[in-house]
Design an enzyme around this catalytic site. Structure first.
Site, PDB file in Angstrom:
ATOM      1  N   ARG A  50       0.852  -1.195   0.000  1.00 22.12           N
ATOM      2  CA  ARG A  50       0.000   0.000   0.000  1.00 22.12           C
ATOM      3  C   ARG A  50       0.889   1.247   0.000  1.00 22.12           C
ATOM      4  O   ARG A  50       1.136   1.856   1.042  1.00 22.12           O
ATOM      5  CB  ARG A  50      -0.936  -0.019   1.209  1.00 22.12           C
ATOM      6  CG  ARG A  50      -1.907  -1.182   1.191  1.00 22.12           C
ATOM      7  CD  ARG A  50      -2.762  -1.203   2.451  1.00 22.12           C
ATOM      8  NE  ARG A  50      -3.694  -2.322   2.447  1.00 22.12           N
ATOM      9  CZ  ARG A  50      -4.514  -2.616   3.445  1.00 22.12           C
ATOM     10  NH1 ARG A  50      -4.511  -1.876   4.548  1.00 22.12           N
ATOM     11  NH2 ARG A  50      -5.323  -3.647   3.366  1.00 22.12           N
ATOM     12  N   ASP A  52       2.321   4.957  -0.276  1.00 25.21           N
ATOM     13  CA  ASP A  52       1.760   6.230   0.179  1.00 25.21           C
ATOM     14  C   ASP A  52       1.624   7.220  -0.969  1.00 25.21           C
ATOM     15  O   ASP A  52       2.117   6.992  -2.080  1.00 25.21           O
ATOM     16  CB  ASP A  52       2.658   6.849   1.257  1.00 25.21           C
ATOM     17  CG  ASP A  52       2.634   6.076   2.566  1.00 25.21           C
ATOM     18  OD1 ASP A  52       1.646   5.369   2.819  1.00 25.21           O
ATOM     19  OD2 ASP A  52       3.615   6.184   3.320  1.00 25.21           O
ATOM     20  N   ARG A 198      11.476   5.556   3.981  1.00 23.39           N
ATOM     21  CA  ARG A 198      11.704   7.006   3.917  1.00 23.39           C
ATOM     22  C   ARG A 198      12.389   7.510   5.187  1.00 23.39           C
ATOM     23  O   ARG A 198      13.188   8.456   5.135  1.00 23.39           O
ATOM     24  CB  ARG A 198      10.377   7.726   3.687  1.00 23.39           C
ATOM     25  CG  ARG A 198       9.816   7.520   2.280  1.00 23.39           C
ATOM     26  CD  ARG A 198       8.380   7.973   2.171  1.00 23.39           C
ATOM     27  NE  ARG A 198       8.227   9.361   2.564  1.00 23.39           N
ATOM     28  CZ  ARG A 198       7.060   9.927   2.880  1.00 23.39           C
ATOM     29  NH1 ARG A 198       5.947   9.196   2.869  1.00 23.39           N
ATOM     30  NH2 ARG A 198       6.993  11.198   3.211  1.00 23.39           N
TER      31      ARG A 198
END
Length: 247
Positions: A50, A52, A198
């Site tokens: 999923r 972002d 990230r």
């Protein structure tokens, strides 16, 4: 009923993320509309990851079930025709076993984070990489990254909104290398926490700038404290590269 495995690529910039949401277009949503446009069936597209808002993919995997019989070429080309003008493409459509699950059967997910290390503004890669003007030491970033290998409590590198039951994950691979003005960070694991990659990229940037020694990555990890994480990198440079399954 036939289950189809779809391999996808997309530019994440126009989307609120993979998952269907009320506040804007999603990759899942435009795929479901494309399938409906092609064959008239309302399906749910189940993705392996999923991603972002703003995150891209070169090897996302998804599955769908179609009641009618089609050739693989027709499924791929017809969905692509109905995806226009969205920057999403079905690279491959394959018949899969009826119990194939794109998300739950995945044994390895590989991501890449791309930095462009230069002062001149980005043109072709604007929105597709993180531009860093300060010179980065990619070798130091790689040394710092090695503290993340293995099985750890990754609370430091976990988003506050992460819904995973446990912060413990096993990082199988991580490497940072320079390719001219580009620096790439490649990581692989069975699964990741929300914004984990990230968070890695943002903290390793501090190492590359010389603001953190490489060993600080290990200390931040051991602290299991979100406050010890560096700034989270923007989504621009993140790509889901590949998803692997048992043979």
């Amino acid at each position: 009923m036939t289950r189809w495995k779809l391999t996808l690529e997309y530019d994440g910039r126009p989307f609120v993320g993979w998952q269907r949401q009320a506040n804007g277009p999603s990759v899942q949503g435009v795929l479901e509309e494309a399938v409906h446009g092609f064959c008239g069936e309302r399906v749910t597209v189940h993705g392996a990851g999923r991603t972002d808002a703003g995150v891209h993919a070169r090897g996302q995997v998804a599955h769908i079930d179609l009641a009618k019989d089609w050739s693989a070429r027709t499924v791929r080309d017809a969905i692509n025709a109905h995806l226009r003008p969205h920057p999403v493409a079905v690279l491959k459509a394959e018949e899969a076993a009826g119990d194939f699950e794109a998300r739950f059967l995945a044994i390895r997910r590989a991501y890449r984070y791309v930095f462009v290390n230069r002062r001149a503004p980005l043109t072709f890669e604007a929105g597709l990489a993180w531009q860093v003007a300060v010179d980065l030491d990619a070798a130091a970033m790689h040394r710092g990254a090695q503290f993340l290998l293995g099985r750890h409590d990754f609370t430091t590198f976990r988003a506050a909104q992460c819904q995973a039951k446990s912060p413990v994950r096993t990082l199988d691979e991580i490497a940072v290398m320079r390719e001219g003005e580009r620096i790439v960070m490649d990581v692989a694991a069975r699964s990741f926490l929300h914004s984990q990659v990230r968070a890695f990229a943002g903290s390793l940037k501090l190492v590359g700038e010389g603001r953190w020694p490489p060993e600080e990555i290990g200390a931040a990890l051991a602290a299991a404290d979100r406050a010890r994480c560096g700034p989270v990198a923007p989504p621009d440079g993140l790509y889901l590269m590949q998803v692997d399954y048992p043979a």
